[in-house]
Scaffold this motif. Structure first.
Motif, PDB file in Angstrom:
ATOM      1  N   MET A 109       0.833  -1.205   0.000  1.00 21.25           N
ATOM      2  CA  MET A 109       0.000   0.000   0.000  1.00 21.25           C
ATOM      3  C   MET A 109       0.865   1.252   0.000  1.00 21.25           C
ATOM      4  SD  MET A 109      -3.175  -0.801   2.579  1.00 21.25           S
ATOM      5  CE  MET A 109      -4.212   0.450   1.823  1.00 21.25           C
ATOM      6  N   ALA A 159      -3.036   5.532   0.117  1.00 17.56           N
ATOM      7  CA  ALA A 159      -4.056   4.477   0.149  1.00 17.56           C
ATOM      8  C   ALA A 159      -4.451   4.153   1.583  1.00 17.56           C
ATOM      9  CB  ALA A 159      -3.547   3.226  -0.561  1.00 17.56           C
ATOM     10  N   VAL A 160      -3.463   4.075   2.481  1.00 13.74           N
ATOM     11  CA  VAL A 160      -3.753   3.817   3.895  1.00 13.74           C
ATOM     12  C   VAL A 160      -4.633   4.931   4.454  1.00 13.74           C
ATOM     13  CG1 VAL A 160      -2.767   3.516   6.194  1.00 13.74           C
ATOM     14  CG2 VAL A 160      -1.623   2.499   4.222  1.00 13.74           C
ATOM     15  N   THR A 190      -3.230  -7.473   6.101  1.00 17.88           N
ATOM     16  CA  THR A 190      -2.284  -7.255   5.003  1.00 17.88           C
ATOM     17  C   THR A 190      -1.733  -8.575   4.480  1.00 17.88           C
ATOM     18  OG1 THR A 190      -0.612  -6.780   6.708  1.00 17.88           O
ATOM     19  CG2 THR A 190      -1.610  -4.907   5.608  1.00 17.88           C
ATOM     20  N   MET A 235      -2.175  -5.688  -4.032  1.00 21.39           N
ATOM     21  CA  MET A 235      -2.368  -4.284  -3.671  1.00 21.39           C
ATOM     22  C   MET A 235      -3.844  -3.974  -3.438  1.00 21.39           C
ATOM     23  SD  MET A 235       0.310  -2.592  -6.381  1.00 21.39           S
ATOM     24  CE  MET A 235      -0.101  -0.904  -5.952  1.00 21.39           C
ATOM     25  N   THR A 292      -5.287  -5.988  -0.327  1.00 30.95           N
ATOM     26  CA  THR A 292      -4.805  -5.427   0.936  1.00 30.95           C
ATOM     27  C   THR A 292      -5.559  -4.139   1.247  1.00 30.95           C
ATOM     28  OG1 THR A 292      -2.609  -6.387   0.624  1.00 30.95           O
ATOM     29  CG2 THR A 292      -2.791  -4.552   2.159  1.00 30.95           C
ATOM     30  N   TRP A 293      -5.721  -3.300   0.253  1.00 32.81           N
ATOM     31  CA  TRP A 293      -6.486  -2.058   0.405  1.00 32.81           C
ATOM     32  C   TRP A 293      -7.888  -2.380   0.917  1.00 32.81           C
ATOM     33  CZ3 TRP A 293      -5.718   2.302  -3.710  1.00 32.81           C
ATOM     34  CH2 TRP A 293      -6.438   3.443  -3.346  1.00 32.81           C
TER      35      TRP A 293
END
Length: 380
Positions: free
Chosen positions: A46, A50-51, A273, A332, A335-336
């Motif tokens: 990330m 994004a976080v 994650t 990606m 995880t997001w």
């Protein structure tokens, strides 16, 4: 402008569950909160933008990993971890104790600290309560954790007692070394396995030393959920009511919900994650394996209740294609999604506490997790 003192304020309480706000040098964080794990200065797969988009208010870094690479002095030279990793908000740093104790034959423990060999290149290093605290200062951690010993479980009562008392002596040394600055904090870590008297002894020792917050360590290490919950039941009610409570290394949505019901405010875990990189999605209906063939032709999003990039822009079929093709984008996006789900869950629980209907909300959450994936009829 003078920086206010680090503190936690309570907004509402439903039975033992609390909704509050952490006030820190790097901004406020609403609790309950889940901290995405950014072990080496990055939340894996990330960007920090994004976080931020998920609503996360605080992230976690790690002393052990960052001292080995790139080095705390370098991070300090480059403006601290906030600037280094592009996260101006609060950062909590794990002391490195868990990682060092996990090295097995690569480490040697004594009263003063731990000598260990790097898992990267075998080079020799030393961590003590003082050096761990100093490294976290160089990293500019908003919340510094005490250096403690994490004994492998299962272990005998005497082994756990000896370890806990060593950790309490180390906590006192960590506190003496801590450079107290406005808006910054240090948390003590309650140890003692699943033994009520040892947990009580640990809480008393830490509160006598005095910290800005208190963590519970030594759980989520393979014990059954009911054992973890029973340990929280007899531990949290001994802890100060005006300070934040952090359960380290937990966990699954159901674990976090149960812990919040028992008075916990803060969590971290690699689970969302790590799951995102291996194809497992957390949803309002439990977990889904995005590698499964049943999703190959599925035009639906992962979770209809989610507005993350993966769910708003892409289908399950596309996500499954990415994982089967071993494309990095799959890890990606998923995880997001998982971090977004964890943050949405925290907001839902917080709102339920404020509205004094957590009992009903918790029952609904658990019932939906138990139902499993949406059927075609439900979707339509």
């Amino acid at each position: 402008m003078t920086q206010p003192k680090f503190h936690w304020t309570k907004q509402a309480q439903h039975k033992n569950a609390r909704a509050g706000t952490l006030h820190t040098a790097h901004g406020d964080v609403q609790t309950p909160t889940f901290m995405p794990v950014g072990t080496v200065g990055t939340v894996k797969a990330m960007t920090m933008d994004a976080v931020r988009s998920t609503g996360a208010g605080i992230v976690l870094g790690n002393t052990y990993h960052l001292m080995l690479r790139p080095g705390a002095e370098l991070v300090h030279e480059l403006g601290g971890l906030h600037q280094f990793m592009d996260w101006p908000g609060p950062i909590l740093t794990d002391s490195g104790g868990f990682q060092v104790m996990s090295l097995g034959d690569l480490r040697q423990l004594d009263e003063d600290g731990v000598t260990f060999r790097s898992h990267l290149d075998g080079s020799a290093h030393r961590l003590t309560p003082e050096s761990s605290t100093d490294i976290q200062y160089l990293l500019d951690a908003t919340i510094t954790m005490c250096f403690d010993e994490c004994p492998a479980l299962p272990a005998t009562y005497d082994t756990i007692a000896k370890s806990m008392r060593l950790s309490m002596r180390w906590a006192e040394r960590s506190r003496k070394q801590f450079k107290n600055r406005p808006g910054y904090a240090q948390f003590g870590i309650v140890q003692g396995g699943i033994e009520p008297d040892l947990r009580a002894e640990s809480v008393e020792a830490l509160t006598n030393i005095g910290f800005e917050g208190y963590a519970i360590g030594g759980l989520a290490v393979g014990e059954p959920q009911e054992q973890m919950f029973s340990t929280l039941d007899f531990t949290t009610h001994l802890m100060p009511t005006d300070k934040p409570r952090y359960l380290m290394g937990v966990g699954t949505p159901d674990d976090m919900l149960g812990a919040i019901e028992r008075g916990i405010d803060m969590f971290d875990c690699v689970m969302p994650t790590r799951a995102g990189r291996t194809g497992r999605a957390y949803t309002s209906r439990g977990t889904l394996n995005m590698k499964n063939a049943c999703h190959i032709h599925d035009p639906r999003p992962i979770d209809p209740e989610c507005d993350c990039l993966a769910c708003s822009k892409h289908s399950r079929a596309y996500m499954t294609h990415l994982f089967r093709a071993k494309e990095i984008l799959g890890a990606m996006l998923l995880t997001w999604h998982n971090i977004a789900y964890y943050q949405r869950l925290m907001r839902t629980i917080r709102q339920a506490i404020i509205e004094d209907n957590l009992t009903e909300t918790a029952a609904t959450l658990r019932a939906n997790w138990a139902k499993g994936d949406w059927s075609v009829d439900e979707w339509n």
